[in-house]
Structure formats: structure tokens, C-alpha cells
Design a protein around this motif. Structure first.
Motif: not given
Length: 107
Positions: A72-75, A59-61, A10-15, A30-32
Motif C-alpha cells: 500500500i505504501m508502494e502504491l 499494481k504493486a509488486a 492495486s489502485l484502480r479507477f474505472f469509468g 503512470p499506471p501499470t
């Protein structure tokens, strides 16, 4: 040692001031899950959670057997390649790539 059974990524950003609509616009996909601080989101099991801080998560499958390279390529494939956008995001928000490795049996 047990064999690798499944991987997740998963690629994630928080704040606290993260706006998922803005992140989506900047990254181009768009995000999951995307939620502002104090907003409600649903877990994978359907439970409602109140966000303690804003988040944008893609999130990637899951893959079984594991295939982190493909995940990672899918993300990143649908996302912008503009490094100024990425630099801006990592300067303003906590970001990471989460990788999960799951074994066939308990070790």
C-alpha cells in the motif's frame, strides 16, 4: 487453516469517459495499465482485451510472504497528496484499492 503465502495490491479507477493520460497527469505517476473505453490492452499473460470501460490501474509488486503494508505504501508514495485531486477522481470515477490474499494451500 492454511498459512498466508502471497499478497497483491492495486489502485484502480474505472469509468466510461476515463482518460488514462488525465489520471496520470493528476496523480503524478503512470499506471501499470491505462486504457480508454474501446481501447485494447494486454493482460499479464499477453492476451489482448478490448476495454468495456476506461481504466487506470497501478499494481504493486506481489509479495511472498505477504506484506500489504509495504504494498500500500508502494502504491501511494509516488502519487499526489493533494486531497482536492483525490476528491475529484472519486467523484467522477469508480475507484478502489484491490487487495488479494493467497493461501499456501487450498482451504
Amino acid at each position: 487453516m492454511s498459512a498466508l503465502h502471497k499478497t497483491s495490491a492495486s489502485l484502480r479507477f474505472f469509468g466510461d469517459d476515463l482518460d488514462p493520460v488525465e489520471i496520470t497527469s493528476l496523480l503524478g505517476a503512470p499506471p501499470t495499465v491505462g486504457v480508454r473505453k474501446g481501447g485494447v490492452w494486454l493482460t499479464a499473460s499477453g492476451s489482448e482485451k478490448v476495454a468495456r470501460r476506461g481504466s487506470w490501474r497501478l499494481k504493486a509488486a506481489d509479495r511472498s510472504p505477504g506484506d500489504l503494508d509495504h504494498q500500500i505504501m508502494e502504491l501511494f508514495k509516488p502519487l499526489t497528496s493533494d486531497l482536492t485531486v483525490w476528491n475529484d477522481l472519486v467523484c467522477r470515477f469508480d475507484g478502489d484499492v484491490f487487495l488479494g490474499l493467497f493461501l499456501q494451500e487450498f482451504n
